[in-house]
Design an enzyme around this catalytic site. Structure first.
Site, PDB file in Angstrom:
ATOM      1  N   PRO A   1      60.926  60.296  75.041  1.00  0.00           N
ATOM      2  CG  PRO A   1      63.046  60.249  74.087  1.00  0.00           C
ATOM      3  CD  PRO A   1      62.202  60.996  75.077  1.00  0.00           C
TER       4      PRO A   1
ATOM      5  CB  THR B   1      56.817  57.502  78.688  1.00  0.00           C
ATOM      6  OG1 THR B   1      57.154  58.861  78.438  1.00  0.00           O
ATOM      7  CG2 THR B   1      57.516  57.028  79.943  1.00  0.00           C
TER       8      THR B   1
ATOM      9  N   GLY C   1      42.990  52.495  82.184  1.00  0.00           N
ATOM     10  CA  GLY C   1      41.598  52.938  82.236  1.00  0.00           C
ATOM     11  C   GLY C   1      41.019  53.044  80.834  1.00  0.00           C
ATOM     12  CG  PHE C   2      42.648  51.617  77.913  1.00  0.00           C
ATOM     13  CD1 PHE C   2      43.818  52.078  77.326  1.00  0.00           C
ATOM     14  CD2 PHE C   2      42.685  50.440  78.635  1.00  0.00           C
ATOM     15  CE1 PHE C   2      44.999  51.373  77.461  1.00  0.00           C
ATOM     16  CE2 PHE C   2      43.876  49.728  78.775  1.00  0.00           C
ATOM     17  CZ  PHE C   2      45.032  50.196  78.182  1.00  0.00           C
TER      18      PHE C   2
ATOM     19  CD  GLU D   1      42.522  59.620  73.857  1.00  0.00           C
ATOM     20  OE1 GLU D   1      41.322  59.366  73.766  1.00  0.00           O
ATOM     21  OE2 GLU D   1      42.957  60.658  74.387  1.00  0.00           O
TER      22      GLU D   1
ATOM     23  NE  ARG E   1      60.963  70.242  73.966  1.00  0.00           N
ATOM     24  CZ  ARG E   1      61.326  70.959  75.022  1.00  0.00           C
ATOM     25  NH1 ARG E   1      60.460  71.806  75.552  1.00  0.00           N
ATOM     26  NH2 ARG E   1      62.525  70.854  75.518  1.00  0.00           N
TER      27      ARG E   1
ATOM     28  CD  GLN F   1      50.631  56.906  76.520  1.00  0.00           C
ATOM     29  OE1 GLN F   1      50.138  55.803  76.723  1.00  0.00           O
ATOM     30  NE2 GLN F   1      49.968  58.011  76.769  1.00  0.00           N
TER      31      GLN F   1
END
Lengths: 689, 320
Positions: free
Chosen positions: A580, A582, A235-236, A653, A576, A586
């Site tokens: 790691p 996923t 979707g961003f 982001e 935290r 990102q």
């Protein structure tokens, strides 16, 4: 069993829905079987940028048997007033942009709908349009606030005096083009009415928000609208609120009495669902001879539509980055005959940090100072504007550790020094930041038969791994293995969740999930619900950010100006890290999108036609596999107990923030060419080599 | 999308009724149909005509069947050895999946590209003669600098065709009026006042093969493509070249440019300027300039002149 606890969070667990996606079993909004009477809708979009639609005529030669309805403002059901005028489809004769939905054909087959839509006669009284953003536009104004609720302008000290009196200044203007989110899955809705209840299979980032918006338009309470969003193909930001496709499908289903499916074609994603505004940004910096900033001024000119004021917070990150006694940020907006800009991954930060972090690089050159050292010298001890202490800030550590890992230290600071064959080679650095937010959400957990638990929250997983991370969080809070947790998300009837946006999903939903699971465990009951609203209301919002540093090595072909990014490296301090595997995706995804912003992406305006002329993925370029050579993300082990029960910061982001500037700065270092008008395509570089 | 009839051609002399068009790999035609830009009534599938062999020609050339897939042609050991420019050009085009579908004739016959042409809602003299060309004043960064007209500034997107133009390949055509041959350099048209016609083919004419004549020095040949990203993009500039150097002088040369015109641009003027000259950077530059004096760039595509010039020098230096 405390040894089981603390086990899941922090583990590189694979996506729980991964096997379903690989097997094609995961269903997206346009894929649900809803009955043999399913009808298909196709939108007729405006061929002009401004005017009025006076009539719509259906070609009698089109096979009328297959066409069930043609909707437009002359015959469409009246909707209640919308907070978002883009959702008031077919409620007015005004045409506000080229590509706006003017009519909808509903037919028994997709082909018939599309063909009939193409043959509709749209009677339009066209008016002259204005589609060009410029700094001297007479209608520029200062919006009351910028997205979501920041002051448009801030100022302290005397910027002009500091600039006038400084030994070293930089005064540069950077331009970023309009950009389109372009998720892989287009915006799509399958709508059906069951008695007076509305069911929407809809691709979005916020099912409860979509239920409330659509319910409001059709005069239904939100609990009579059931939004199902089990899987989302990206979707961003462009699916953060209900989009016109959901309204159109619901309207068509109401009129025809059938389930209706509307999947927007790729081209419509370039007008109907949002984009990133183009920006023209002037940054002025003043510094002492030893590189201490005395003034920062960041002035932004950007656009919105006639329909709706969306003012991007482009200069807001400048309010948090560097210390300087005299400072000013401001935003000016002009309303054009163009579609409404919206959220696109790091709205504000992504374009804003291009200008600031390139300007800092330019200042470092003027000062003959290492760009990392310049940043370190201007590290603030508290929030530069408000004076609030940071809950945690490890920007300098990201720069220093990143420099070490990237191999920055033997860098010759002079441009155009390193050549291998036809390639000029250079390196660049830029800072990254993104606010750490959490929004009120509610989660529920139930003990099922056996050892299992069902955890429910109306969150969505855009492909980020949210479902997996929530499973991990729940498992730890329940002190059970992840195999005993069944996570239910993607349904507006589940306990209310905040939007999957602002890099706040994991923090917001994880907070509610943790609360519910702890409550169940502590109470010993079979079911528990937790609402984080009160805790979040009491929390200090200021001074909470993730930070990072991006490093790029590029090579530029001396004969052609082609740019290749040999290495892209990100070092982050983002609280935290919950998973790691996923998280890495990102970060890398953000960095790759940042590479696209630096080198490829641009919606090209034709002022005469009043529209962007590249509107598919053949002509709107994003990076392809061959553009990605070495790309790595690492992170510091950051502890911060002032954030949320998990100690996490948002990571969705920050990868796109600063990575474009690192690449642009590296292009300068390779070639001595300073591209201040994105994207840095070869035609902007070649003439200066 | 418009409803159409589909059928399979059973022999080369199949013929084609009005409103019908031939379908091969479909990698361009089907896209244009989805966009509403191409609206044929009938598709006649020519992929089962057995035109999928690459055969040796007496005297050393190759006859490339019209239906030979781009990936197969690029991998052909004779092509790779004797005409590497052709293999390189093929591999520079599209993606692996598309090359597996696209055919030799289909690649030649893909339509010119222009963002206005690809959008059925835009005025375009190719859609509707006389409706105007918004590209001249609008978006034309990747459009033509050579041979364009007031009516059209589109560019031909094929990489393969640039190599074939440099190699003097000849197209074998079968049609209602019999068989004929046309050099690849004369297959595509400049737009002039009739930009709706991309090629000299008449309705119903079918390309059956492309003949690649022997050219000894093509064993030293190369294709260099420049694009806006590392892969899967159309060229913004390209050069196909083969050169023969004896005792430091250019004895023969073949040169063609891509992404600069409505057709693959055979650089005859540059070739002529090079023959007999020393094989030096200065000669290459002079030759490129001789060809590019005819360039008439628009507001945003003047960079193509410098880019093409640099590519000529870079490729020829690499070969000699």
């Amino acid at each position: 069993m405390t040894t089981t606890a603390e086990r899941a969070v922090g583990q590189p667990i694979g996506r729980v829905e991964g096997p379903d996606k690989v097997r094609g079993a995961a269903r997206y909004a346009a894929e649900y079987p809803v009955g043999d009477d399913l009808a298909y809708a196709w939108v007729a979009q405006s061929p002009v940028a401004r005017g009025t639609l006076t009539d719509v005529t259906v070609d009698p030669l089109v096979e009328a048997d297959d066409v069930l309805a043609v909707l437009w403002h002359g015959n469409a059901p009246r909707l209640a007033e919308a907070d978002d005028p883009e959702l008031a489809v077919f409620q007015s004769d005004r045409i506000s942009y080229r590509g706006q939905a003017l009519a909808l054909v509903v037919a028994r087959t997709l082909e018939a709908a599309r063909r009939a839509a193409a043959t509709l006669q749209l009677d339009i009284e066209q008016e002259p349009h204005d589609s060009v953003l410029r700094t001297d536009h007479p209608e520029l104004y200062t919006p009351e606030k910028v997205n979501p609720n920041f002051p448009s302008d801030t100022a302290s000290g005397d910027v002009e005096a500091a600039l006038a009196g400084a030994p070293v200044t930089v005064d540069v203007t950077y331009r970023t083009p309009p950009l389109h989110n372009s998720p892989m899955e287009p915006h799509a809705t399958t709508a059906l009415w069951a008695d007076d209840d509305l069911v929407l299979y809809d691709s979005n980032q916020h099912p409860p928000g979509v239920a409330a918006s659509i319910g409001g338009l059709f005069g239904l309470p939100a609990d009579r609208v059931h939004v199902i969003t089990e899987h989302v193909g990206g979707g961003f930001g462009s699916k953060g609120t209900a989009r016109p496709n959901a309204v159109l499908a619901a309207m068509a289903a109401k009129v025809t009495g059938r389930p209706v499916r509307l999947a927007l074609p790729r081209q419509a994603l370039f007008s109907m669902v949002g984009h990133r505004t183009p920006t023209i940004q002037r940054v002025r910096l003043a510094a002492t001879a030893d590189g201490h900033l005395t003034a920062i001024d960041h002035d932004v000119v950007e656009q919105s539509s006639r329909l709706f004021e969306f003012a991007e917070q482009t200069a807001v990150s400048t309010r948090h980055m560097y210390a300087a006694a005299n400072r000013r940020t401001g935003h000016r907006l002009v309303r054009l005959d163009m579609p409404t800009p919206r959220w696109m991954r790091a709205p504000g930060e992504a374009p804003g940090m291009v200008a600031l972090e390139c300007a800092m690089d330019e200042l470092a050159v003027v000062l003959d100072l290492d760009p990392i050292e310049l940043r370190v010298r201007n590290e603030p001890s508290v929030e530069p504007e408000s004076g609030t202490p940071f809950s945690s800030r490890h920007y300098v550590e990201c720069l220093r550790r990143g420099a070490e890992r990237f191999g920055w230290h033997d860098r010759d600071p002079r441009p155009k020094q390193r050549r291998e064959g036809d390639w000029w080679i250079g390196t660049g650095v830029a800072g990254a930041t993104y606010p750490t937010m959490a929004q009120p959400s509610t989660a529920r957990v139930r003990r099922l038969s056996g050892d299992s638990y069902e955890v429910s929250i109306a969150a969505t997983d855009l492909g980020t791994g949210a479902r997996t991370i929530l499973t991990q969080i729940a498992a730890d809070a329940l002190e059970v293995p992840v195999s005993q947790v069944r996570m239910r998300i993607g349904d507006s009837t589940l306990p209310r969740a905040s939007v999957a946006g602002g890099s706040s999903g994991s923090a917001s939903w994880g907070w509610a999930v943790t609360g519910a699971c702890r409550s169940l465990r502590e109470s010993g009951r079979e079911e528990a619900t937790f609402d984080s609203s009160e805790l979040i209301k009491q929390q200090e919002k200021d001074g909470k950010h993730a930070f990072g540093a991006h490093f790029a090595e590029v090579r530029v072909d001396a004969m052609t100006g082609e740019v290749r990014v040999s290495r892209l490296f990100g070092m982050y301090a983002a609280g935290r890290i919950l998973n790691p595997r996923t998280a890495r995706s990102q970060f890398l995804g953000g960095m790759i999108m940042g590479m696209g912003m630096a080198l490829h992406e641009e919606s090209v305006l034709d002022p005469a036609q009043g529209t962007w002329v590249n509107h598919d993925l053949a002509e709107y370029h994003i990076p392809v596999h061959a553009d990605i050579e070495s790309i790595e993300a690492e992170w510091l082990d950051e502890q911060d107990d002032q954030l949320n029960p998990m100690g996490s910061k948002g990571i969705g982001e920050i990868g796109i923030v600063g990575s474009p500037a690192a690449i642009l700065n590296a292009i300068w270092h390779a070639t001595g060419v300073r591209v201040r008008d994105l994207p840095a395509r070869l035609d902007k570089i070649l003439p200066h080599l | 999308m418009k409803t159409f009839t589909y059928r399979t051609a059973t022999d080369v002399a199949h013929g084609l009724e009005p409103g019908a068009t031939f379908l091969a790999g479909g990698t361009n035609l089907v896209d244009l149909m989805k966009l509403g830009v191409a609206t044929p009534d009938v598709l006649v599938d020519v992929t089962r005509l057995g035109l999928d062999e690459v055969a040796d020609l007496p005297g050393g050339g190759l006859r490339i069947g019209a239906g030979v897939r781009n990936s197969d042609l690029a991998a052909d050991s004779r092509v790779r050895r004797d005409w590497p420019v052709l293999s390189q050009a093929l591999l520079a085009g599209a993606s692996g999946q598309l090359r597996n579908m696209a055919t030799t004739a289909g690649n030649l016959l893909q339509r010119t590209r222009c963002r206005y042409f690809m959008d059925a809602t835009m005025p375009c003299n190719k859609h509707e003669p006389g409706s105007g060309c918004p590209a001249r004043e609008g978006d034309h960064r990747n459009l033509a600098i050579l041979g364009a007209s007031e009516a059209c500034v589109a560019t031909h997107p094929s990489d393969m065709a640039v190599a074939l133009a440099a190699l003097d390949a000849v197209v074998q055509i079968s049609g209602p009026a019999g068989e004929r041959t046309v050099p690849v350099t004369e297959l595509h048209r400049l737009p002039g006042d009739t930009p709706e016609r991309d090629t000299v083919l008449e309705h119903g004419e079918l390309i059956t093969a492309v003949d690649l004549p022997p050219l000894g020095f093509a064993a030293r040949s190369a294709y260099r493509k420049v694009r806006d990203r590392a892969s899967y993009a159309f060229a913004v500039g390209s050069v196909a070249a083969a050169i023969q150097v004896d005792a430091g002088a250019v004895t023969d040369v073949r040169l063609a440019f891509g992404a600069v015109a409505h057709k693959p641009w055979r650089a005859y003027t540059a070739e002529e300027a090079l023959r007999g000259r020393p094989a030096t950077r200065e000669s290459f530059l002079d030759a490129a300039d001789a060809e590019l004096t005819a360039a008439r760039p628009l507001r945003d595509n003047a960079f193509k002149v410098a880019l093409t010039r640099n590519l000529v020098v870079s490729v020829l230096e690499g070969l000699s």
